[in-house]
Design a protein around this motif. Structure first.
Motif, PDB file in Angstrom:
ATOM      1  N   GLN A 483       0.869  -1.184   0.000  1.00 45.23           N
ATOM      2  CA  GLN A 483       0.000   0.000   0.000  1.00 45.23           C
ATOM      3  C   GLN A 483       0.901   1.227   0.000  1.00 45.23           C
ATOM      4  N   PHE A 484       0.861   1.992  -1.082  1.00 47.48           N
ATOM      5  CA  PHE A 484       1.724   3.148  -1.200  1.00 47.48           C
ATOM      6  C   PHE A 484       0.991   4.411  -0.767  1.00 47.48           C
ATOM      7  N   PRO A 485       1.683   5.383  -0.169  1.00 48.91           N
ATOM      8  CA  PRO A 485       0.996   6.577   0.378  1.00 48.91           C
ATOM      9  C   PRO A 485       0.502   7.531  -0.699  1.00 48.91           C
ATOM     10  N   PHE A 486       0.966   7.387  -1.919  1.00 46.33           N
ATOM     11  CA  PHE A 486       0.448   8.265  -2.986  1.00 46.33           C
ATOM     12  C   PHE A 486       0.636   7.552  -4.313  1.00 46.33           C
TER      13      PHE A 486
END
Length: 486
Positions: A483-486
């Motif tokens: 899960q990447f923050p952006f």
């Protein structure tokens, strides 16, 4: 009758560019033993071309196949022991005992390298990401530039190539100008006959006048990813500088100013025998040879007298005579240099208890000096000849201080009846190697071999050899999407 040998490049024996050759001399007779090819920079590039082309295949060869080749090479070397010993005597002046020891240890080096082919090549790391598999993996570095010296040509020739080949690298060897047949071409012949594929090992021989240019061209090639050098500190410093310029990791095993410490509880007869072996094996032409004997003052006079008597009785002369202990130095120039160190010390007040005098060509006798002081060159310079100095000391603290008062730090011996005391002394010495109740000369392919300070850096042997010629990489396998923050 001399022989002719060419370069070995890509599995083929080829002449040097322009057909240039150079002479290889017998140090005992001064006669030409062989004519060998004199490589040019273009030949160096050809050799690296061949090694680079062979790397993809050899680096992915099954470890068991690499093991088979190295094990077979060890067997062949032992089968050809008589030929190897005769060649070594003719080329370097090695005595029969020293030459056969070279055969045995070189074969062991090859077998230990064979065993290393199937060592674990990595580990699973704990990691901080529970969704990823984190691996530390060792992989072959690439082309290795190896420099094989003359003084223990079979041992050090095998060591120049064994661990690099075992770990999947390909190699270009620059042979010593003083022993190109024994330290490189003989080893290469054995490996080729054992099944080593073409191009995996390539051999360059050169004229002495071209040594620096050959080394510079080899190390400067961007496809060379490791440098493996054994030799003098003077040349090793230059090799290290060249490697550093190109950010190429190097293993440097260099010279030594080695001491044997004879403590006040030593068995004097044992100490004399141990020192004589450590000082005079191969006429003192070993990086581990004992230059200085630091003897407790209560024993020093008797020890020196006994050692001098033993030195006088050591037979010297023709290295092909099985009774010879003190053979020639590598050439007449080396003998004159050693004689100059002794003469300078004697003129300054040192006492020559045995040996000394003018050299006979490349021959110089087993020599013992007493009364040596720190201002004499022989106190600080590596002798690399059949000479040792006996220095009285007041207790083990002074012995340790004198032993450590040197920029070198390769090996040492401590002679004592109390091995626990000896271990305490060994731990205080600034050397890469120390032998309790033994002399300074020893080698074991399973042990981490190397020095500190002006004796170099990096280690051969065992796991250290694997680490020296591989790259450690970190590889992760993300098992579930991140899960990447952006």
């Amino acid at each position: 009758m001399s022989v002719n040998r060419s370069l070995l490049i890509g599995g083929d024996e080829v002449p040097a560019a322009g057909g240039r050759t150079t002479e290889d001399l017998n140090p005992h007779t001064g006669h030409v033993l062989a004519e060998v090819a004199a490589a040019s920079p273009a030949d160096v590039t050809r050799a690296v071309d061949a090694a680079d082309a062979a790397f993809p295949g050899w680096s992915t060869t099954a470890p068991t196949q690499r093991r088979r080749v190295l094990s077979r090479a060890a067997d062949l070397l032992e089968e050809r022991a008589a030929d190897a010993a005769a060649l070594m005597a003719g080329e370097t002046g090695g005595t029969l005992g020293w030459s056969m020891f070279n055969v045995g240890l070189a074969a062991t080096i090859l077998r230990e390298a064979a065993a290393a082919t199937t060592l674990p090549v990595g580990e699973v790391l704990a990691g901080d990401n529970p969704d990823a598999l984190s691996l530390a993996v060792r992989q072959p570095a690439g082309v290795v530039a190896a420099f094989a010296p003359w003084n223990a040509p079979l041992i050090l020739g095998a060591r120049a190539v064994a661990a690099p080949l075992a770990t999947g690298n390909t190699v270009v060897v620059k042979a010593s100008e003083e022993a190109p047949l024994t330290c490189a071409l003989f080893i290469a012949d054995v490996l080729r006959d054992a099944g080593l594929p073409p191009g995996v090992l390539n051999v360059l021989t050169n004229d002495p006048a071209d040594a620096a240019r050959t080394a510079e061209t080899l190390i400067a090639d961007p496809r060379v990813r490791r440098v493996n050098f054994t030799g003098s500190t003077k040349v090793g410093r230059r090799i290290g500088e060249l490697a550093a310029r190109h950010l190429t990791p190097a293993v440097l095993e260099l010279g030594g100013k080695n001491s044997i410490l004879v403590l006040d509880d030593a068995d004097l007869e044992y100490a004399v025998d141990a020192v004589a072996f450590g000082a005079y094996l191969n006429s003192g032409q070993i990086c581990m040879s004992a230059d200085r004997v630091l003897v407790d003052r209560t024993l020093a006079d008797e020890f020196a007298a006994r050692l001098a008597e033993k030195a006088k009785a050591l037979p010297g002369g023709d290295p092909t005579d099985p009774h010879t202990v003190i053979g020639p130095l590598i050439n007449a120039q080396a003998a004159r240099r050693v004689a100059g160190l002794v003469d300078d010390a004697a003129e300054a007040g040192a006492r020559v208890l045995s040996g000394g005098g003018a050299p006979d060509g490349a021959h110089y006798p087993a020599t013992v000096l007493a009364g040596v002081t720190p201002d004499m060159r022989i106190h600080t310079e590596e002798i690399f000849g059949p000479v040792c100095t006996v220095l009285p000391v007041d207790g083990e603290d002074e012995a340790v201080a004198v032993a450590n008062d040197s920029p070198y730090g390769l090996t040492a011996g401590i002679v004592t009846r109390d091995v626990t005391r000896g271990l305490g002394v060994a731990r205080r010495l600034r050397t890469g190697i120390a032998h309790v109740n033994d002399q300074s000369v020893d080698d074991d392919p399973t042990a981490p071999f190397g020095g500190v300070g002006d004796s170099g850096y990096g280690r051969f042997g065992g796991r250290a050899g694997v680490e020296a010629f591989t790259d450690l990489r970190w590889i992760t396998l993300q098992q579930r999407p991140k899960q990447f923050p952006f």
